[in-house]
Design a protein around this motif. Sequence first.
Motif, PDB file in Angstrom:
ATOM      1  N   SER A  97     -79.251  56.436  73.746  1.00  0.00           N
ATOM      2  CA  SER A  97     -78.854  56.590  72.907  1.00  0.00           C
ATOM      3  C   SER A  97     -77.128  57.223  73.115  1.00  0.00           C
ATOM      4  CB  SER A  97     -78.921  58.017  72.181  1.00  0.00           C
ATOM      5  OG  SER A  97     -79.467  58.975  73.232  1.00  0.00           O
ATOM      6  N   LEU A  98     -76.025  57.294  72.514  1.00  0.00           N
ATOM      7  CA  LEU A  98     -74.970  57.839  73.127  1.00  0.00           C
ATOM      8  C   LEU A  98     -75.451  59.752  73.750  1.00  0.00           C
ATOM      9  CD1 LEU A  98     -72.878  56.854  70.356  1.00  0.00           C
ATOM     10  CD2 LEU A  98     -72.116  55.825  72.854  1.00  0.00           C
ATOM     11  N   ASN A  99     -74.598  59.976  74.812  1.00  0.00           N
ATOM     12  CA  ASN A  99     -75.220  60.721  75.211  1.00  0.00           C
ATOM     13  C   ASN A  99     -73.650  61.607  76.080  1.00  0.00           C
ATOM     14  OD1 ASN A  99     -75.016  63.126  77.112  1.00  0.00           O
ATOM     15  ND2 ASN A  99     -78.060  63.068  77.635  1.00  0.00           N
ATOM     16  N   PRO A 100     -73.582  62.680  74.960  1.00  0.00           N
ATOM     17  CA  PRO A 100     -72.140  62.953  75.104  1.00  0.00           C
ATOM     18  C   PRO A 100     -72.087  63.196  76.411  1.00  0.00           C
ATOM     19  CG  PRO A 100     -72.845  63.762  72.876  1.00  0.00           C
ATOM     20  CD  PRO A 100     -74.370  63.393  74.098  1.00  0.00           C
ATOM     21  N   ALA A 101     -72.572  65.006  77.023  1.00  0.00           N
ATOM     22  CA  ALA A 101     -72.415  65.169  78.173  1.00  0.00           C
ATOM     23  C   ALA A 101     -72.380  64.297  79.394  1.00  0.00           C
ATOM     24  CB  ALA A 101     -73.569  65.771  78.588  1.00  0.00           C
ATOM     25  N   ARG A 102     -73.652  63.040  79.251  1.00  0.00           N
ATOM     26  CA  ARG A 102     -73.203  62.144  80.659  1.00  0.00           C
ATOM     27  C   ARG A 102     -72.067  61.136  79.912  1.00  0.00           C
ATOM     28  NH1 ARG A 102     -78.243  59.570  79.278  1.00  0.00           N
ATOM     29  NH2 ARG A 102     -77.793  58.408  77.554  1.00  0.00           N
TER      30      ARG A 102
ATOM     31  N   GLU B  53     -54.232  55.380  75.211  1.00  0.00           N
ATOM     32  CA  GLU B  53     -53.861  54.834  75.735  1.00  0.00           C
ATOM     33  C   GLU B  53     -52.854  54.760  73.688  1.00  0.00           C
ATOM     34  OE1 GLU B  53     -53.825  51.677  77.570  1.00  0.00           O
ATOM     35  OE2 GLU B  53     -53.020  52.758  79.900  1.00  0.00           O
ATOM     36  N   GLY B  54     -53.613  55.137  72.302  1.00  0.00           N
ATOM     37  CA  GLY B  54     -53.918  55.215  71.051  1.00  0.00           C
ATOM     38  C   GLY B  54     -54.130  54.490  70.629  1.00  0.00           C
ATOM     39  N   THR B  55     -55.360  53.413  71.417  1.00  0.00           N
ATOM     40  CA  THR B  55     -56.109  52.740  70.592  1.00  0.00           C
ATOM     41  C   THR B  55     -57.257  53.272  69.964  1.00  0.00           C
ATOM     42  OG1 THR B  55     -56.019  50.413  72.003  1.00  0.00           O
ATOM     43  CG2 THR B  55     -57.726  50.418  70.495  1.00  0.00           C
ATOM     44  N   GLN B  56     -57.428  52.973  68.318  1.00  0.00           N
ATOM     45  CA  GLN B  56     -58.062  54.499  67.585  1.00  0.00           C
ATOM     46  C   GLN B  56     -59.979  53.525  68.076  1.00  0.00           C
ATOM     47  OE1 GLN B  56     -57.682  57.395  66.307  1.00  0.00           O
ATOM     48  NE2 GLN B  56     -56.238  56.504  67.744  1.00  0.00           N
ATOM     49  N   LEU B  57     -60.220  53.952  69.156  1.00  0.00           N
ATOM     50  CA  LEU B  57     -61.902  53.360  69.330  1.00  0.00           C
ATOM     51  C   LEU B  57     -62.466  53.962  68.708  1.00  0.00           C
ATOM     52  CD1 LEU B  57     -61.515  51.567  72.552  1.00  0.00           C
ATOM     53  CD2 LEU B  57     -61.865  50.317  70.086  1.00  0.00           C
ATOM     54  N   GLN B  58     -64.639  54.091  68.675  1.00  0.00           N
ATOM     55  CA  GLN B  58     -65.176  54.732  68.186  1.00  0.00           C
ATOM     56  C   GLN B  58     -66.777  54.268  68.602  1.00  0.00           C
ATOM     57  OE1 GLN B  58     -68.470  55.295  64.621  1.00  0.00           O
ATOM     58  NE2 GLN B  58     -65.530  56.749  64.448  1.00  0.00           N
TER      59      GLN B  58
ATOM     60  N   ILE C 149     -64.381  63.531  75.452  1.00  0.00           N
ATOM     61  CA  ILE C 149     -64.982  62.471  74.719  1.00  0.00           C
ATOM     62  C   ILE C 149     -65.823  62.946  73.299  1.00  0.00           C
ATOM     63  CG2 ILE C 149     -68.126  63.067  74.903  1.00  0.00           C
ATOM     64  CD1 ILE C 149     -66.064  59.313  75.885  1.00  0.00           C
ATOM     65  N   SER C 150     -66.194  62.982  72.848  1.00  0.00           N
ATOM     66  CA  SER C 150     -66.621  64.353  70.744  1.00  0.00           C
ATOM     67  C   SER C 150     -65.396  63.003  70.354  1.00  0.00           C
ATOM     68  CB  SER C 150     -66.604  65.719  71.072  1.00  0.00           C
ATOM     69  OG  SER C 150     -65.226  66.455  71.385  1.00  0.00           O
ATOM     70  N   ASP C 151     -64.482  62.901  70.733  1.00  0.00           N
ATOM     71  CA  ASP C 151     -63.217  62.876  69.742  1.00  0.00           C
ATOM     72  C   ASP C 151     -63.597  60.550  69.915  1.00  0.00           C
ATOM     73  OD1 ASP C 151     -61.959  64.742  69.906  1.00  0.00           O
ATOM     74  OD2 ASP C 151     -60.444  64.356  71.477  1.00  0.00           O
ATOM     75  N   MET C 152     -64.454  60.395  70.253  1.00  0.00           N
ATOM     76  CA  MET C 152     -65.069  58.966  70.525  1.00  0.00           C
ATOM     77  C   MET C 152     -66.119  58.788  69.539  1.00  0.00           C
ATOM     78  SD  MET C 152     -63.277  57.240  73.862  1.00  0.00           S
ATOM     79  CE  MET C 152     -64.072  56.231  73.029  1.00  0.00           C
ATOM     80  N   LEU C 153     -67.003  59.709  69.384  1.00  0.00           N
ATOM     81  CA  LEU C 153     -68.013  59.663  68.747  1.00  0.00           C
ATOM     82  C   LEU C 153     -68.531  59.357  67.282  1.00  0.00           C
ATOM     83  CD1 LEU C 153     -70.041  61.321  71.806  1.00  0.00           C
ATOM     84  CD2 LEU C 153     -70.130  59.349  71.896  1.00  0.00           C
TER      85      LEU C 153
END
Length: 311
Positions: A277-282, A94-99, A302-306
């Motif tokens: 750890s952060l797991n992109p596939a999961r 919705e537009g909130t820039q999160l990582q 999801i890669s856009d948030m990592l």
Amino acid sequence: MFACAATLTACGLLPGTDGDDRPEVERNTLRIGVLPVVDVAPLRLALNEKLFERAGLQVQLVTVGDETEGIKQLDTTLDITWGSHVNLLRAFAEGTQLQLQGEAYQAGSNTMALVTLDNAYDSPDKLASPRIAVNTLGNIGALTTTTMLRTAGVEKQGIRLQEMPFEQMVDAMRAGTVDAAWMTEPFITQAQRNAGARVLADTAIGPTKDFPVSGYASSKKFAEANPRTLTLFRQVLRDAQEAASNDKLSVQDVLTSYMDVDQQTAALVSIGTFPLSLNPARLQRVADMMDTEEVLPERLEISDMLPPGTT
């Protein structure tokens, strides 16, 4: 006691450090928004064991009213906040820039489930139009409940979700205003012990088996300004998560310090998995399920948030 509490460097989490040497960071204080949930037990234990302090970070856990409030407070009163992946991904869409800065919790057997007091309601497909209590519409409870019931053969349009706090669900079942309730621990165990409730269906099986429940996020702005600080945070978080995974008794014990649960109930609480750890596939599983259930405007990568370099 945590296996790695004596020294972080012994666990190999602080490359380039030796003894009292610490990596240079942009800042050494972090304010983290949390709720009283099982998911954050490793953070509580890490503070008790001074894991962050030994790494040179002063961490303050700030209890927020709800996940949305935590997200809104980023860059004002909070640096990082805990939230369900469903809420964090929706906010990003919705537009909130999160990582995302770390995974907090992954569902295990009976850590989230449909609970009922109705003896006649003995299988998920028994009712064509079940009334199900969930703590928040559009969050992980609604998502996994809908997915599980659809898998059992219940038509999506027949599922009637009613939003209410966990604390009101047993009374609602007793009054007959709902047929079942989606609960997490320790509410599942409390309902079983205090009201004779039974688990109708585990919502962490089939398509939602080992479902990624929650994680930690900062704003993208904060992440870009403090990359070394957040790298250190993720390293200590990994240590805390690993230690919690290896000592479930400590997890159950610490619940009594920040949740409304007695020692006897805490000892019976089912504990899921604390990812390291952060797991992109999961994590992509969550985004794809949200897309399938049409709770996102479009498919989210999801890669856009990592953090950069996450593999």
